[in-house]
Write a protein that holds these residues in place. Sequence first.
Motif: not given
Length: 257
Positions: A101-108, A156-166
């Motif tokens: 979530f680096l740069g796209r952090e979730l807030l409470r 982990v880097a690939i998973a981060r990309a997948v989390a935001w790419a569709d």
Amino acid sequence: MQPLIEGRGLVKRYGQVQALRGADFTVFPAEVVALIGDNGAGKSTLTKTLAGTERPDAGRILFEGREVHMERPTDAQGLGIETVYQDLALAPDLDGPANLFLGRELLRRGLAGRLGVLDKVAMRARAIEAFGRLGVELQDVDAPIGTLSGGQRQSVAIARAVAWADKVIFMDEPTAALGVLQRGRVLDVIRRVRDNGIAVVLISHNMPEVLSVADRVEVLRLGRRVASLPAADTTVEELVGAMTGALDTLDTEGAPA
């Protein structure tokens, strides 16, 4: 099948150096397409233009059949395009969820969120789900990234990309400097990304590896595409011949089978 991304006649100059000389490139949905070429062929420049990092001097970029103009990487990200660079751009002192979530952090929610308090519980849960979906195995999800193996960091880097790419992920030499076992695990992650419906553009110098994971291979030579070949019907010798010019290869744009 309509291409997901097309580069048509792309030209890019750096002073007197012409990196792209009318290059074409095609990516279809949910495929792994490898981009190969000798040093100086224009691979990095081509991927940077398609990922919004560089602007071409001439040519067109089409996304799902319509022309697009990407001024910056965030424009590409808005289209569902992410890039995994060789340096990975991970924060070694942070754990896997924080890097995801680096740069796209979730807030409470509520006042705490308005005060900038992070929702670490939600980020951890979503990160574990994302890692599990791609088969990324971390002994300790809370361990700092810097303590993980090279293959785990790459995953982990690939998973981060997948989390935001569709739509599509560009991967620049994702298995460079990894051992045999780690390379195999990263290639498995790439296959899982494709099976999740996301196209992968794989930039690599490893010909056997390319043929083992790619659906198609596009070859650049001197800033131009000189071949587009189905991986299943291609040999390492044919790829090397296309890269060096020893083999005249018809430039085709067939959709994946």
